[in-house]
Design an enzyme around this catalytic site. Structure first.
Site, mmCIF file in Angstrom:
data_model
loop_
_atom_site.group_PDB
_atom_site.id
_atom_site.type_symbol
_atom_site.label_atom_id
_atom_site.label_comp_id
_atom_site.label_asym_id
_atom_site.label_seq_id
_atom_site.Cartn_x
_atom_site.Cartn_y
_atom_site.Cartn_z
ATOM 1 N N HIS A 37 -12.341 31.662 82.014
ATOM 2 C CA HIS A 37 -12.816 30.935 83.000
ATOM 3 C C HIS A 37 -14.140 31.574 83.405
ATOM 4 O O HIS A 37 -15.108 31.192 83.539
ATOM 5 C CB HIS A 37 -11.989 30.637 84.212
ATOM 6 C CG HIS A 37 -10.745 29.734 83.669
ATOM 7 N ND1 HIS A 37 -9.606 30.219 83.744
ATOM 8 C CD2 HIS A 37 -10.811 28.284 83.565
ATOM 9 C CE1 HIS A 37 -8.680 28.877 83.383
ATOM 10 N NE2 HIS A 37 -9.434 28.123 83.365
ATOM 11 N N ASP A 152 -10.356 24.842 73.618
ATOM 12 C CA ASP A 152 -9.815 23.330 73.601
ATOM 13 C C ASP A 152 -10.879 22.643 72.812
ATOM 14 O O ASP A 152 -11.654 21.835 73.155
ATOM 15 C CB ASP A 152 -9.674 22.800 75.000
ATOM 16 C CG ASP A 152 -8.555 23.522 75.690
ATOM 17 O OD1 ASP A 152 -7.667 23.289 75.421
ATOM 18 O OD2 ASP A 152 -9.181 24.322 76.618
ATOM 19 N N SER A 187 -5.266 31.697 77.973
ATOM 20 C CA SER A 187 -4.964 30.457 78.704
ATOM 21 C C SER A 187 -4.278 30.492 79.811
ATOM 22 O O SER A 187 -3.162 31.578 79.940
ATOM 23 C CB SER A 187 -4.169 29.654 77.637
ATOM 24 O OG SER A 187 -3.457 28.627 78.171
ATOM 25 N N SER A 188 -4.410 29.700 80.828
ATOM 26 C CA SER A 188 -3.597 29.833 81.927
ATOM 27 C C SER A 188 -2.154 29.510 81.684
ATOM 28 O O SER A 188 -1.234 30.185 82.355
ATOM 29 C CB SER A 188 -3.892 28.547 82.802
ATOM 30 O OG SER A 188 -5.442 28.478 83.246
HETATM 31 O O1 PAF Z 1 -9.954 22.093 80.245
HETATM 32 C C1 PAF Z 1 -9.568 21.875 81.133
HETATM 33 O O2 PAF Z 1 -9.222 22.620 82.030
HETATM 34 C C2 PAF Z 1 -9.231 20.314 81.538
HETATM 35 O O3 PAF Z 1 -8.851 19.632 80.359
HETATM 36 C C3 PAF Z 1 -10.639 19.790 82.334
HETATM 37 C C4 PAF Z 1 -11.938 19.963 81.134
HETATM 38 C C5 PAF Z 1 -11.000 20.378 83.483
HETATM 39 C C6 PAF Z 1 -10.126 18.294 82.613
HETATM 40 O O4 PAF Z 1 -9.187 18.379 83.424
#
Ligand code: PAF
Length: 283
Positions: A37, A152, A187-188
């Site tokens: 992130h 993703d 990943s969380s």
């Molecule tokens: O990838 C994510 O964290 C989620 O799918 C997103 C894009 C914030 C939509 O809820």
């Protein structure tokens, strides 16, 4: 950092910046931040005058109630991180703000086969929930650029498709997957793994690397099968799929003829935790 929970408040906060023609970078998230992130946030900070981050655990993209209730929630810690990173604005609404009771949630957009393969097959309704929330967030924030991770990958392709199909005025910026030293994609959900599971999880990366090393020299379908077998042989893994597909159509490929367009994608359960990962095989 200013944190808003109401749509009207975040819109008001952004009005002045828009009037001054400032570029707005947007990082949509579900919180529980990790280094991956932070990369998105730092990239947005570098490329825009102002960065907005959203934290919203979007209930309508979870097709499993346990997954939704177990999803890590760390708002106060996340806020500290965002402040340290110099993010100017946070939008962290409650579900009722995004989905007022009685309001019909739908988005009329043909995704073709993009949401019927891989994740789409195993998580029915998931991408519908993703595009509904991402479209809403983009309408609210009206960013110049929006940042999404390649981890993703299918989500990224579907969002790019949505932006093109609806002629949205935002540039989608795709950011590389960030990995732990042993290769596990950040990943969380990794936070939910036990110590033993966490050690095993890096085998996903090993198999992706094996696939990359053999891409081009073994026939596609054979390699896909061998890689799948390598994952299935680990008793703790419950593999949902391992596919070698075209990066734009997400459909299976039969040959290595278009190497730049080929990616391997996988999803599996380790205990109760569902992990996904992918690797571009020729980059
Ligand atoms: O990838 C994510 O964290 C989620 O799918 C997103 C894009 C914030 C939509 O809820």
């Amino acid at each position: 950092m200013i944190a808003c929970t109401r749509i009207s408040d975040i819109k008001n906060q952004l009005t002045a910046s828009r009037r001054k023609k400032k570029t707005i970078g947007f990082v949509p998230t579900m919180g529980a931040f990790h280094e991956g992130h932070l990369e998105l946030i730092r990239r947005s900070k570098n490329e825009n005058d102002l960065t907005v981050c959203s934290i919203f655990i979007n209930p309508i993209q979870f097709n499993n109630a346990n997954d939704l209730s177990n999803y890590p929630r760390m708002l106060e810690q996340d806020k500290k991180i965002l402040t340290k990173e110099g993010v100017e604005l946070l939008f962290a609404p409650e579900a009722e703000e995004m989905y007022p009771p009685g309001e019909k949630q739908d988005l009329d957009l043909d995704l073709g086969r993009l949401d019927r393969v891989m994740e789409g097959e195993h998580r029915p309704g998931h991408f519908k929930g993703v595009i509904i929330v991402v479209k809403k967030l983009l309408d609210i924030i009206e960013p110049t650029r929006a940042y999404f991770g390649k981890k993703d990958f299918q989500q990224l392709i579907i969002i790019e498709h949505m932006v093109r199909a609806l002629h949205l005025r935002v540039k989608v910026v795709a950011c590389e997957t960030f990995r732990e030293p042993d290769g596990l994609a950040m990943s969380s959900r990794n936070l939910q793994l036990t110590i033993g599971e966490r050690q095993l999880a890096s085998k996903i990366y090993d198999v992706l690397m094996y696939t990359k090393a053999n891409a081009g020299s073994v026939p596609v379908q054979k390699l896909q099968l061998i890689s799948l077998k390598r994952l299935v042989e680990i008793p703790e893994f419950r593999v949902e799929y391992f596919k070698i597909v075209n990066k734009r159509t997400l459909l299976p490929v039969d040959t290595w003829d278009d190497p730049e367009e080929i990616i391997a994608c996988t999803a599996l359960y380790l205990g109760d935790i569902r992990l996904i990962d992918n690797m571009e095989l020729f980059s």
